[in-house]
Scaffold this motif. Sequence first.
Motif, PDB file in Angstrom:
ATOM      1  N   LEU A   1       0.831  -1.205   0.000  1.00  0.00           N
ATOM      2  CA  LEU A   1       0.000   0.000   0.000  1.00  0.00           C
ATOM      3  C   LEU A   1       0.865   1.254   0.000  1.00  0.00           C
ATOM      4  O   LEU A   1       0.576   2.228  -0.701  1.00  0.00           O
ATOM      5  CB  LEU A   1      -0.950   0.000   1.200  1.00  0.00           C
ATOM      6  CG  LEU A   1      -2.026  -1.098   1.225  1.00  0.00           C
ATOM      7  CD1 LEU A   1      -2.963  -0.886   2.398  1.00  0.00           C
ATOM      8  CD2 LEU A   1      -2.820  -1.131  -0.073  1.00  0.00           C
ATOM      9  N   ASP A   2       1.924   1.235   0.788  1.00  0.00           N
ATOM     10  CA  ASP A   2       2.828   2.377   0.840  1.00  0.00           C
ATOM     11  C   ASP A   2       3.570   2.547  -0.484  1.00  0.00           C
ATOM     12  O   ASP A   2       3.749   3.668  -0.974  1.00  0.00           O
ATOM     13  CB  ASP A   2       3.820   2.200   1.987  1.00  0.00           C
ATOM     14  CG  ASP A   2       4.744   3.401   2.145  1.00  0.00           C
ATOM     15  OD1 ASP A   2       4.235   4.505   2.401  1.00  0.00           O
ATOM     16  OD2 ASP A   2       5.970   3.231   2.000  1.00  0.00           O
TER      17      ASP A   2
ATOM     18  N   LYS B   1       1.035   3.834  -2.944  1.00  0.00           N
ATOM     19  CA  LYS B   1       0.249   4.955  -2.432  1.00  0.00           C
ATOM     20  C   LYS B   1      -1.254   4.681  -2.569  1.00  0.00           C
ATOM     21  O   LYS B   1      -2.032   5.513  -3.033  1.00  0.00           O
ATOM     22  CB  LYS B   1       0.608   6.257  -3.166  1.00  0.00           C
ATOM     23  CG  LYS B   1       2.094   6.602  -3.154  1.00  0.00           C
ATOM     24  CD  LYS B   1       2.636   6.721  -1.728  1.00  0.00           C
ATOM     25  CE  LYS B   1       4.135   7.032  -1.727  1.00  0.00           C
ATOM     26  NZ  LYS B   1       4.714   7.014  -0.348  1.00  0.00           N
ATOM     27  N   GLU B   2      -1.639   3.485  -2.127  1.00  0.00           N
ATOM     28  CA  GLU B   2      -3.038   3.076  -2.212  1.00  0.00           C
ATOM     29  C   GLU B   2      -3.616   2.887  -0.814  1.00  0.00           C
ATOM     30  O   GLU B   2      -2.897   2.888   0.183  1.00  0.00           O
ATOM     31  CB  GLU B   2      -3.169   1.784  -3.016  1.00  0.00           C
ATOM     32  CG  GLU B   2      -2.774   1.916  -4.476  1.00  0.00           C
ATOM     33  CD  GLU B   2      -2.867   0.594  -5.213  1.00  0.00           C
ATOM     34  OE1 GLU B   2      -3.050  -0.449  -4.542  1.00  0.00           O
ATOM     35  OE2 GLU B   2      -2.740   0.592  -6.459  1.00  0.00           O
ATOM     36  N   GLU B   3      -4.940   2.704  -0.770  1.00  0.00           N
ATOM     37  CA  GLU B   3      -5.620   2.469   0.497  1.00  0.00           C
ATOM     38  C   GLU B   3      -6.208   1.060   0.514  1.00  0.00           C
ATOM     39  O   GLU B   3      -6.499   0.483  -0.538  1.00  0.00           O
ATOM     40  CB  GLU B   3      -6.740   3.501   0.708  1.00  0.00           C
ATOM     41  CG  GLU B   3      -6.225   4.928   0.865  1.00  0.00           C
ATOM     42  CD  GLU B   3      -7.352   5.918   1.149  1.00  0.00           C
ATOM     43  OE1 GLU B   3      -8.516   5.464   1.197  1.00  0.00           O
ATOM     44  OE2 GLU B   3      -7.061   7.105   1.316  1.00  0.00           O
TER      45      GLU B   3
ATOM     46  N   ASN C   1     -12.448  -1.114   1.458  1.00  0.00           N
ATOM     47  CA  ASN C   1     -13.417  -0.892   2.519  1.00  0.00           C
ATOM     48  C   ASN C   1     -14.747  -1.517   2.120  1.00  0.00           C
ATOM     49  O   ASN C   1     -15.317  -1.187   1.075  1.00  0.00           O
ATOM     50  CB  ASN C   1     -13.601   0.606   2.775  1.00  0.00           C
ATOM     51  CG  ASN C   1     -14.588   0.862   3.902  1.00  0.00           C
ATOM     52  OD1 ASN C   1     -14.638   0.114   4.870  1.00  0.00           O
ATOM     53  ND2 ASN C   1     -15.387   1.907   3.760  1.00  0.00           N
TER      54      ASN C   1
ATOM     55  N   ASN D   1      -5.642  -2.543   7.429  1.00  0.00           N
ATOM     56  CA  ASN D   1      -4.684  -1.474   7.721  1.00  0.00           C
ATOM     57  C   ASN D   1      -3.905  -1.750   9.002  1.00  0.00           C
ATOM     58  O   ASN D   1      -2.686  -1.560   9.057  1.00  0.00           O
ATOM     59  CB  ASN D   1      -5.399  -0.125   7.826  1.00  0.00           C
ATOM     60  CG  ASN D   1      -5.448   0.597   6.498  1.00  0.00           C
ATOM     61  OD1 ASN D   1      -4.526   0.500   5.687  1.00  0.00           O
ATOM     62  ND2 ASN D   1      -6.525   1.323   6.256  1.00  0.00           N
TER      63      ASN D   1
END
Length: 328
Positions: A171-172, A175-177, A180, A243
Amino acid sequence: MQKKFRFLRILRNVIVAILGICIIWIVTNQVMTAVEKKKYPPIGQLVEVNGRDIHVYTKGKGENTIVLLSGLGTTAPALDFEPLVNELSKDNKVVVVEPFGYGWSDITNNKRTVENSVSEMREALQKSDIKGPYILMPHSVSGVYSMYYANKYPDEVKAIIGIDPTLPKALDYFKEEAPNIPSLMSVLAPSGLARLALLTSPNQYLPLAEEGTYTTKNLKMTKVISSWKGYNKNVIDEAKELNNNINKTIDMSFPSKMPVMIFTRKIDKEPKEEKSNITFYQDQLSHVSSQKLVVLQGHHYLHWTKYREMSEYVNDFIDTAINSSKKK
């Protein structure tokens, strides 16, 4: 005034009729689920972990034990992995541990933390008398669990072979999330909405594979289990915990002396940026002494179509990176 009262009576009758239909459908869904569970019992064995049952499916014999771990939302892992299991089990012992909330396993009240997920898997393997060290073969999000397992219990892991795995630093890097899933989705199965969705568009819940890859019985079981378990509270909690689980493992990397192979997808339209899934995995493998990256054309669920090629690569990797090192 009379027209107003007449309209209200009609509206009331419509609401009562709709509620009646909903109640009938919910009851019908519960009855159908009970009948289906008797018709389609677990294909493996159930073992008790923390007071609930976990489904463990095993096939094949061999010196090496491969433990397949599923991705987020794969409703019935033992069925989803079937073509790959059939190929790998010709030379290896292959195990599919279905986590709580998946397949024939129960639903639990325990949080879907990486600690709980790994602890439950370990206990299920031990209670099934499946001895390690194991070759962990995670798909997608279970890459995070495998990373934790390999660092926490390195003596129990012989190697890791990932199927387009999600790794803690992904994710880092991109640059994603994390995904959900709305909590309201948890009502889909108990309300019968999941079954209704399956009736209207059944292929949406099935593997994208050539006809004949999966048996008719397999596909039927996949559909009925999707109506029992689709997006239940454990799946939703797993997504919400991602997360936190990544933060707990973000500083972990593959042990340098542990053999690691990763299967990933070839993306037709490569991004203009220098970063890609291939560069990410190359970076993650750079410090590993015995490693291999295999790029295949296919879906994120590579095992739907590339199970034969994957099995050949796995057996070759076991011979060259695992068995040969034992002889030295």
